[in-house]
Design a protein around this motif. Structure first.
Motif: not given
Length: 437
Positions: A225, A227, A230, A235-237, A250, A252-254
Motif C-alpha cells: 500500500f 500514497y 498530488q 491518492l491512496y493505493w 488493487a 486507488r482512492r483519489g
C-alpha cells in the motif's frame, strides 16, 4: 473505600507514582504484573481493538483512526500517552477526554484488585483505561503502545488489527542497541491470524521474520500500500478490503484532502490508517466521505502545530533524530523566516547530539532550557552540546517558560519561534501561552 486517596485526581496520580520504585517517569517492562491484575478484574473482550506501535507517528495515527471512525458514526475509545497538560487526555471516549470522577472510580477498581502487586504508573493507567472502556461500551478501541510492544502493558489486550508506524533508534536502553533489536520488540504485538500493517518502507528483517514465523500477511508501506502526493490532494493505493496478496485486487482512492495534521510524514501515517481500516471492513465499514471528513478534522497538539499570529510559533514534541529530521523537513517547507529561535528542552537519556544535528541548518538561535523532570538534561548540558557544534546560543534558561518569554521579547514579526524536544517542552509553552492541548 478506606485507605484510598480521597482528594481527587491529583491525589490518585501521586498515589500511582508511589506504588512502584520506578515512579511515574520510570519504566519496567513486563507483562506478568498487568496480566495478574487484569485477571482479577476479569477484563475480557469488549469490541475490536486496533493496537498501534512505532517509534514515531503512532499518536498521529491513533488520532486519525479516531476521527475517521467517529465520522463514520462509531462509538470510540482511545488510550494514548504521554499527556501534555492533563492526565485526562490519555483516555478519550467518543473524542472527549475522560472526566476526573470517572478516572478516580476506575483507579479505585484497579487499586482494589491489585492487592500487593506493585504496578507501574503506566500499567495502572492502562488497566484503568480498560475499566472506563468497559463502562462506555464502545464499538472500537484504539490503543497506543507506550514503549516497544512485546512487553508493553497494552499488549495484554487481543487486537483485531495491529499497526507499526515505523522503527528507528529510541529507548535503546530498554529495546536494544539497533533497529533489528527494536524491530523485534515492536513486532511482539503481532498475533497469528490477525492482520498487520507496517508504515516503515524498509522494516528491520527481525520484524519481517517474526511476521513470517506467525504466518501473518504483513502489509508494508511502498510494497502493499502507499500514497501519491498530488496538486492540492493525494491518492491512496492498496489492496481492496485488505485482502491477502494472492487474491486481493488493487484499489486507488483519489481526491483525498490532506490531513488536518501538518507535514508530509502525515500522508504515510494516513496511508497506514486506510490500510488498517481496509483490513477491518467487515467489522467496521467506513465510507469515503467519512475518511475525507475524519482526515480534515483531525488535530493533535504538539505535532508540528503552527499557532496563528506573528511571529510564527511552531510546537513539536520531536525528541529523537528521526522525528527531528521530519521536523526539519517540515520547517523547510514553510514560508521564509529571517530567524528561527528554538526553545530547546530534552531528557538526558535521549540522543541529544543526533537531534541537534538534524535541526542545525534550520535553527539560527538556540535557547536551551531545563525541563521540570528528574530525567531532564540541564540547560548548561544542552548548551555545551550546542557549543561543541558551533551553534549560536541566545542564552541558558532555568525553565522552558523563561526561554519562550525571551524568544517572544526578542523575535521580530518575520522570525519564527520553534518549541521542541519533549512533551514537557511543548506543555510548558502551551501553559505559558494560555492554550489548551
Amino acid at each position: 473505600m478506606p485507605g484510598l486517596p480521597a482528594d481527587g485526581l491529583d491525589a490518585w496520580l501521586a498515589h500511582l507514582e508511589g506504588l512502584h520504585p520506578s515512579g511515574s517517569a520510570g519504566i519496567e517492562l513486563g507483562l506478568e504484573r498487568v496480566l495478574a491484575v487484569k485477571a482479577r478484574l476479569d477484563q475480557g473482550r469488549i469490541c475490536p481493538v486496533i493496537l498501534v506501535a512505532g517509534t514515531n507517528g503512532k499518536g498521529s495515527t491513533c488520532a486519525m483512526l479516531e476521527r475517521i471512525l467517529l465520522a463514520a458514526g462509531y462509538r470510540t475509545g482511545l488510550y494514548t500517552s504521554p499527556h501534555l497538560l492533563r492526565y485526562n487526555e490519555r483516555v478519550r471516549i467518543n473524542g472527549v477526554a475522560t472526566d476526573d470522577n470517572s478516572l478516580c472510580t476506575a483507579f479505585a477498581k484497579v487499586e482494589q484488585a491489585r492487592g500487593d502487586t506493585a504496578l507501574t504508573y503506566f500499567e495502572f493507567g492502562t488497566l484503568a483505561a480498560w475499566e472506563l472502556f468497559a463502562v462506555a461500551n464502545p464499538d472500537v478501541i484504539i490503543l497506543e503502545v507506550g514503549l516497544g510492544g512485546r512487553l508493553d502493558a497494552t499488549n495484554v489486550y487481543d487486537p483485531a488489527c495491529t499497526v507499526i508506524t515505523g522503527v528507528d533508534l529510541d529507548h535503546m536502553e530498554y529495546l536494544g542497541p539497533d533497529r533489528e533489536a527494536i524491530g523485534r520488540e515492536k513486532a511482539g504485538i503481532f498475533r497469528t491470524g490477525i492482520p498487520a500493517v507496517c508504515g516503515d518502507p524498509r522494516p528491520p528483517q527481525s520484524l519481517l521474520d517474526h511476521a513470517r514465523s506467525l504466518g501473518i500477511d504483513l502489509q508494508v508501506l511502498g510494497k502493499d500500500f502507499g500514497y501519491l502526493r498530488q496538486e492540492q490532494q493525494w491518492l491512496y493505493w492498496g489492496r481492496a478490503n485488505g485482502a491477502a496478496a494472492d487474491n486481493g485486487e488493487a484499489i486507488r482512492r483519489g481526491g483525498l484532502a490532506f490531513p488536518g495534521l501538518r507535514g508530509d510524514m502525515q500522508l504515510a501515517n494516513a496511508a497506514c490508517v486506510l490500510a488498517a481500516l481496509d483490513t477491518l471492513h467487515r467489522q467496521l465499514p467506513v465510507a469515503m466521505k467519512d475518511i475525507r471528513q475524519g482526515l480534515l478534522e483531525c488535530e493533535i497538539a504538539g505535532r508540528f502545530q503552527v499557532l496563528p499570529g506573528r511571529p510564527t510559533i511552531v510546537l513539536d514534541v520531536a525528541h529523537n533524530p528521526q522525528a527531528a529530521r521530519v521536523l526539519a523537513a517540515n520547517l523547510a517547507e514553510m514560508a521564509f523566516h529571517r530567524r528561527t529561535l528554538a526553545v530547546f528542552g530534552m531528557f538526558a537519556d535521549k540522543d541529544i547530539d543526533g537531534v541537534i544535528d538534524a535541526l542545525g541548518e534550520r535553527v539560527t538561535d538556540w535557547l536551551p532550557c531545563t525541563l521540570d523532570s528528574r530525567r531532564a538534561a540541564s540547560a548548561d548540558f544542552l548548551a555545551d552540546r550546542l557549543q561543541g557544534r558551533q551553534m549560536l546560543l541566545g542564552g541558558r534558561f532555568a525553565t522552558a517558560a523563561d526561554a519562550l518569554v525571551f524568544a517572544q521579547e526578542n523575535a521580530n514579526e518575520d522570525d519564527r519561534i520553534l518549541v521542541f524536544g519533549s512533551f514537557l517542552t511543548v506543555a510548558a509553552a502551551l501553559q505559558t501561552l494560555g492554550r489548551s492541548a
